[in-house]
Design a protein around this motif. Structure first.
Motif, PDB file in Angstrom:
ATOM      1  N   ILE A  87      69.068  25.770   7.229  1.00 21.57           N
ATOM      2  CA  ILE A  87      69.650  26.641   6.093  1.00 21.57           C
ATOM      3  C   ILE A  87      68.330  26.650   5.121  1.00 21.57           C
ATOM      4  O   ILE A  87      68.071  27.534   4.300  1.00 21.57           O
ATOM      5  N   TYR A 145      64.318  33.542   1.528  1.00 18.67           N
ATOM      6  CA  TYR A 145      64.812  34.624   1.178  1.00 18.67           C
ATOM      7  C   TYR A 145      65.059  34.622  -0.289  1.00 18.67           C
ATOM      8  O   TYR A 145      64.728  35.766  -1.033  1.00 18.67           O
ATOM      9  N   ARG A 194      65.375  29.034   5.719  1.00 24.89           N
ATOM     10  CA  ARG A 194      65.771  30.438   5.545  1.00 24.89           C
ATOM     11  C   ARG A 194      65.966  30.832   4.074  1.00 24.89           C
ATOM     12  O   ARG A 194      65.664  32.003   3.953  1.00 24.89           O
ATOM     13  N   THR A 195      67.005  29.863   3.457  1.00 23.04           N
ATOM     14  CA  THR A 195      67.312  30.383   2.415  1.00 23.04           C
ATOM     15  C   THR A 195      66.310  30.450   1.362  1.00 23.04           C
ATOM     16  O   THR A 195      66.086  31.443   0.457  1.00 23.04           O
ATOM     17  N   HIS A 242      72.488  37.342   5.043  1.00 22.83           N
ATOM     18  CA  HIS A 242      71.043  37.211   5.079  1.00 22.83           C
ATOM     19  C   HIS A 242      70.782  35.907   5.826  1.00 22.83           C
ATOM     20  O   HIS A 242      69.657  35.792   6.414  1.00 22.83           O
ATOM     21  N   THR A 243      71.313  34.642   5.448  1.00 14.61           N
ATOM     22  CA  THR A 243      70.818  33.413   5.765  1.00 14.61           C
ATOM     23  C   THR A 243      71.975  32.812   6.705  1.00 14.61           C
ATOM     24  O   THR A 243      71.554  31.567   7.151  1.00 14.61           O
TER      25      THR A 243
END
Length: 207
Positions: free
Chosen positions: A194, A201, A197-198, A156-157
């Motif tokens: 990162i 999510y 995005r993380t 996903h990330t």
């Protein structure tokens, strides 16, 4: 020892409490330093310091003949309450200092482990820089209760979980069955984007 009450102050507090308990009434006179020294089993100098402290606080007065006169029950209350407040502040400061030391120790440990993980992982070794970031999991995040395996984080990330910080505990290299809990702080590594995005999510709310 740091944090230990000096003997003379402990005696002053005891005398103030005895005044509050009406063992010594306002206007009454109590025994001289020599007799007090015998009662508390300390030196006359220690008693002198205790009585001097009480005098400075307006609790007692001392005549030139060294006779101690009780002046105020109210000042006795004030002295004890002020001391309790000071001790409370001191205790809180001590707790904060301990927590800060523990956090520094954990940060050093985490940095050391991260370096070791990077050095031993072929995939992570190719990330330059590898950008370790720490992301807090909110109470309503959809990943709460999921295992590392169920997250499918890499898919996903592009991030890799290297540690979980849970309170003062650090779980290094959590396995695929490690369960994410609310308020965990997940340490991941990845490229320069990162974190965003993380974080997005991780903290999508549950539906």
């Amino acid at each position: 020892m740091k944090g230990q009450v000096p003997i003379f102050r402990a005696i002053a507090l005891d005398v103030a409490q005895r005044i509050i308990n009406s063992e010594f009434g306002e206007g009454s006179k109590i025994s001289g330093r020599t007799l007090l020294a015998g009662h508390y089993n300390v030196s006359p100098e220690t008693i002198r310091k205790a009585i001097s402290l009480l005098k400075d606080e307006g609790v007692v007065d001392v005549s030139q003949g060294k006779e101690v006169t009780i002046l105020s029950v109210e000042k006795s209350y004030d002295f004890i309450e002020r001391y309790k407040s000071a001790e409370s502040v001191y205790s809180l400061r001590q707790e904060i200092e301990i927590l800060l030391r523990e956090k520094r120790d954990l940060d050093v440990k985490l940095e050391t482990v991260l370096t070791e993980i990077i050095n031993y992982s072929d995939r992570l070794r190719n990330l330059t820089p590898y950008n370790p970031v720490e992301i807090a999991v909110t109470a309503d995040a959809h990943i709460t209760g999921q295992t590392i395996s169920q997250l499918r984080l890499w898919q996903h990330t592009g991030a890799t979980v290297v540690a979980i910080r849970r309170g003062t505990e650090i779980i290094i290299s959590p396995g695929p069955n490690a369960v994410i809990k609310a308020y965990d702080k997940i340490v991941v590594v990845g490229d320069s984007d990162i974190y965003q995005r993380t974080s997005e999510y991780f903290n999508r709310t549950m539906v």
